[in-house]
Design an enzyme around this catalytic site. Structure first.
Site, PDB file in Angstrom:
ATOM      1  N   SER A 162      65.979  45.045 116.145  1.00  0.00           N
ATOM      2  CA  SER A 162      64.592  45.113 115.688  1.00  0.00           C
ATOM      3  C   SER A 162      64.205  46.569 115.549  1.00  0.00           C
ATOM      4  O   SER A 162      64.790  47.450 116.200  1.00  0.00           O
ATOM      5  CB  SER A 162      63.676  44.430 116.704  1.00  0.00           C
ATOM      6  OG  SER A 162      62.319  44.759 116.480  1.00  0.00           O
ATOM      7  N   TYR A 188      61.411  45.151 125.938  1.00  0.00           N
ATOM      8  CA  TYR A 188      61.850  44.589 124.660  1.00  0.00           C
ATOM      9  C   TYR A 188      62.624  45.635 123.858  1.00  0.00           C
ATOM     10  O   TYR A 188      63.707  45.349 123.334  1.00  0.00           O
ATOM     11  CB  TYR A 188      60.642  44.096 123.871  1.00  0.00           C
ATOM     12  CG  TYR A 188      60.999  43.559 122.498  1.00  0.00           C
ATOM     13  CD1 TYR A 188      61.728  42.389 122.364  1.00  0.00           C
ATOM     14  CD2 TYR A 188      60.585  44.226 121.336  1.00  0.00           C
ATOM     15  CE1 TYR A 188      62.056  41.886 121.103  1.00  0.00           C
ATOM     16  CE2 TYR A 188      60.906  43.724 120.083  1.00  0.00           C
ATOM     17  CZ  TYR A 188      61.640  42.555 119.977  1.00  0.00           C
ATOM     18  OH  TYR A 188      61.967  42.074 118.731  1.00  0.00           O
TER      19      TYR A 188
END
Length: 330
Positions: A162, A188
């Site tokens: 990501s 994350y």
């Protein structure tokens, strides 16, 4: 064929940020190929599975929620669903064992499942939850399926990273937030950096046998991954217009599921990438190498492509998840 080297820089791809899964797969046939797609029964994963199956591949979708997966995929004749919980090493090994017992090569493995910005938790090993699920679960799964990938002789492994990797490198001194305060976005980002570094390390180990690896930023797509976000957090991403409808603006990284699935499918199938790997891709192309300090823009940060950091992550992953390629895993 497997010694071609591409730098971490864009190439002349015929596709772009607005390209869809259908665009990328228009001229691709995968008859006789076997693919596994984690997270393949919702969101981007579902788009990938349907695209691969309609191109002729036999696709296995491992799922924690079997009923939901079967309902989503019951109209796809080339798809089978099997049980898998990426947070449970025993479940991973059992799933891989069933796959290997079928004695067929594995040509495509797309590690698409994941979690984002979850409340603080650790798995039974004491590993922070996002790192455990997003990275270690897929590390162990890929390791357990390694014999089938080698058997293919020409296989690709695609890991869903990501742009969130820009938020944080892997903190090897405190990967599980024992000494530092927990931040769900830093956690994350760390897990997404790990996904990218895993592709670097895996490609180094597999390329001589024809197993190549890539990591992918799919774009910003509002879907199940956002289930832990508040309405205020979702609004901050600018994904809704004044009437509450979803904004589709791929030039700003706001994509539909079909657009979001395109880059992973491109990495999995494009002839342009034959014989190369270890690269981070976005917008159906190899991403540029971003400058230190850039956040929220296109490109991959150097810490997510560094082969030294990739080897450090590999050693930590084997310590936490079992030695890669060992049978059985311990």
């Amino acid at each position: 064929m497997h010694r071609t080297i591409f730098p971490q820089a864009p190439i002349a791809s015929p596709f772009h940020a607005a390209s869809t899964a259908a665009d990328v797969m228009a001229d691709i046939r995968l008859d006789g190929k076997h693919a596994i797609v984690t997270g393949g029964y919702s969101g981007l994963g579902l788009e990938m599975v349907r695209s691969l199956a309609r191109a002729g591949a036999q696709v296995t979708v491992p799922a924690r929620d079997l009923a939901r997966a079967r309902q989503a995929l019951d109209d796809e004749p080339n798809v089978i669903v099997d049980a898998l919980d990426l947070a449970d090493p025993a479940s991973i090994d059992a799933f891989a064992g069933r796959c290997l017992a079928m004695r067929r090569p594995l040509h495509l493995l797309i590690n698409s499942a994941g979690v984002m910005a979850t409340p603080f938790a650790r798995d039974p090993r004491g590993v922070e939850w996002q790192f455990a699920v997003n990275h270690l679960g897929h590390f162990r799964l890929t390791a357990a399926l390694w014999p089938a990938l080698l058997e293919a002789g020409d296989a690709r492994v695609v890991s869903m990273s990501s742009r969130g990797h820009q938020l944080a490198p892997v903190d090897f001194d405190d990967v599980s937030f024992v000494r530092r305060p927990y931040d769900k976005w830093i956690a994350y980002g760390q897990s997404k950096t790990a996904n990218a570094l895993f592709a670097v390390g895996l490609d180094r180990r597999g390329r001589a046998a024809g197993v190549r690896a890539f990591s992918v930023h799919p774009g910003s797509v509002l879907g199940p991954l956002a289930r832990h976000l508040t309405p205020e957090e979702i609004a901050a991403f600018g994904v809704h217009d004044a009437d509450g409808g979803l904004v589709v603006a791929p030039e700003r990284d706001l994509k539909t599921p079909a657009q979001g699935a395109a880059t992973a499918l491109w990495c999995a199938t494009s002839p342009l990438l034959q014989g190369v790997g270890g690269l981070y891709c976005e917008d159906c192309n190899i991403a540029r190498l971003a400058e230190d300090g850039e956040t929220g823009r296109s490109g991959v940060r150097p810490w997510a492509t560094d082969p030294v950091q990739a080897e450090r992550l590999w050693a930590l992953s084997e310590q936490l998840a079992g030695k890669f390629g060992a049978r059985p895993l311990t």
